[in-house]
Design a protein around this motif. Sequence first.
Motif, PDB file in Angstrom:
ATOM      1  N   THR A 215      24.168  80.994   7.290  1.00 61.60           N
ATOM      2  CA  THR A 215      25.509  81.249   7.583  1.00 61.60           C
ATOM      3  C   THR A 215      25.834  82.615   8.116  1.00 61.60           C
TER       4      THR A 215
ATOM      5  N   TRP B  55      28.197  82.836  11.206  1.00 63.81           N
ATOM      6  CA  TRP B  55      29.493  83.686  11.332  1.00 63.81           C
ATOM      7  C   TRP B  55      29.403  85.111  12.041  1.00 63.81           C
TER       8      TRP B  55
ATOM      9  N   TYR C  79      32.351  85.577  14.275  1.00 66.85           N
ATOM     10  CA  TYR C  79      33.125  87.113  14.074  1.00 66.85           C
ATOM     11  C   TYR C  79      33.186  88.004  15.651  1.00 66.85           C
TER      12      TYR C  79
ATOM     13  N   VAL D 164      30.172  75.300  13.931  1.00 64.98           N
ATOM     14  CA  VAL D 164      30.178  75.867  12.479  1.00 64.98           C
ATOM     15  C   VAL D 164      30.921  74.918  11.703  1.00 64.98           C
TER      16      VAL D 164
ATOM     17  N   TRP E 214      29.129  74.850   7.565  1.00 62.11           N
ATOM     18  CA  TRP E 214      29.624  75.346   6.239  1.00 62.11           C
ATOM     19  C   TRP E 214      29.088  74.201   5.292  1.00 62.11           C
TER      20      TRP E 214
ATOM     21  N   GLN F 107      28.766  81.209   1.003  1.00 69.74           N
ATOM     22  CA  GLN F 107      29.734  82.073   1.143  1.00 69.74           C
ATOM     23  C   GLN F 107      29.577  83.528   1.448  1.00 69.74           C
TER      24      GLN F 107
ATOM     25  N   SER G 198      29.557  85.013   5.187  1.00 71.40           N
ATOM     26  CA  SER G 198      30.624  85.354   5.950  1.00 71.40           C
ATOM     27  C   SER G 198      30.793  86.978   5.844  1.00 71.40           C
TER      28      SER G 198
ATOM     29  N   LEU H 119      30.106  89.389   9.198  1.00 72.45           N
ATOM     30  CA  LEU H 119      31.135  90.300   9.510  1.00 72.45           C
ATOM     31  C   LEU H 119      30.467  91.535   9.561  1.00 72.45           C
TER      32      LEU H 119
ATOM     33  N   ILE I  66      40.433  80.934   3.775  1.00 74.10           N
ATOM     34  CA  ILE I  66      39.973  80.949   5.317  1.00 74.10           C
ATOM     35  C   ILE I  66      41.211  81.732   6.028  1.00 74.10           C
TER      36      ILE I  66
ATOM     37  N   VAL J 236      40.839  85.757   5.688  1.00 75.51           N
ATOM     38  CA  VAL J 236      39.730  86.489   6.422  1.00 75.51           C
ATOM     39  C   VAL J 236      40.316  86.867   7.688  1.00 75.51           C
ATOM     40  N   TYR J 237      40.893  85.822   8.219  1.00 72.41           N
ATOM     41  CA  TYR J 237      41.256  86.053   9.799  1.00 72.41           C
ATOM     42  C   TYR J 237      42.565  87.163   9.872  1.00 72.41           C
TER      43      TYR J 237
ATOM     44  N   TYR K 265      37.332  82.903  -2.160  1.00 71.13           N
ATOM     45  CA  TYR K 265      36.329  82.313  -1.476  1.00 71.13           C
ATOM     46  C   TYR K 265      35.079  82.070  -1.941  1.00 71.13           C
TER      47      TYR K 265
END
Length: 436
Positions: A22, A26, A30, A130, A134, A158, A161, A165, A251, A254-255, A348
Amino acid sequence: MNASPQATRQPVRAASAAFIGTMIEWYDFYIYATAAALVFGELYFPSHDPFVSTMASFATFAVGFFARPLGGVIFGHLGDRIGRKKALMTTLMMMGVATVCVGLLPSYTKVGVLAPVLLVLLRVVQGVAVGGEWGGAVLMAGEHAPKGRRTFFASFAQLGSPAGLILSLIAFRAVTSMPHDDFIAYGWRLPFLASAVLLAVGIFIRIGVNESPEFQREKEAKRTVELPIAEVFRSSGALVALCIGANTIGIAGVYFTNTFMISYTTQNIGVSKSLILDCLFAVAIIQFLSQPLAAWLAEKIGGARFLKLAAFAAMLSPYPMFTLVQSGSRLSMIVGIALAVVCMASFYSVIAGFVSGVFPVRVRYSAISLSYQVCGAIAGGLTPLAGTSLAHKFTGQWWPLAVFYTCLAGISLSCIVALDALKHRRADAPEALPAR
């Protein structure tokens, strides 16, 4: 009869493979998000208005989210029918190849409208990949876990992620230090091309993990179903709807704190790209360290109780975040964003293990993938667009953005409360209940 050393090592190996896999997926996701905020508008959607270019760039980012439910359905079916491991190997290959191709894609000035069209198509492939990744990673870690440890082991999926990043920010921090012309000409492509190396590492690690023991038992007992997604809608539609809502802040947050915050701080506050990337890098490390602690604590006090507390804290967090971010100083921005991120990341970290225990094994991959990816399409894909639109409409005012974030966390809190209440009402159906 004692378990073989290989069997006893499998839970740790499965959790490690979920984390590494993951993390790579990610990272790929990202770096696209970062490039969408920094360069894609200029290179693939040129316009006299930077706002229009940024919105068009974030629209391609959203396309990947809209493709994620399709990936969840496709690979959820494969994972529930032929196995979690085969599905995960395929998603990793798809993501890696698509990411490298983005790094090789010519710009609008070279091939015209074909450039943004190909960019969107590659983004769709990323989204499908993706979308299937997950659920499988969570299940491979959680279904290999020792009894009573599902929440903690599933949290390793998790953990990929923030790790992804961190890698993406390191990569883009390195290339953004280049002269601007070199960065635009070829520098931004290097993080995408580096994905080829990560892809090889991920495949090597995942080959050594056995199939999920819970899935194997279902398959040997011939309890698998022909069309898992149809079974999900028939027997668990309400649970899916609540799980979609429950995932919202994990979710969207994060963004909001990463992708949107890059464009917000550079365009509305006037900080440099390198400064906000440095701040987000520090925050990502804080997130990486806090998530395992959150999962451990959730096992001690109960998953549902922990998720309620984390969601409530997330509702309050954007107000100090924006107050501190407005200063434009490095330390204040790190502290402000970290306050929101720790609340969001704690939620998360635990939500994966919680929702994976809601559904029976025979349809679990399909159900949790659909729940998570539909939420991703709506909450994740639209959050940077909504944030950019609010910032443009309420220029110089941060409170509408804070209220928006509070509403996102409130959706998660209300759905967790409903799921917990439903759990107690269905206490006579252990297979459908969240794992403790």
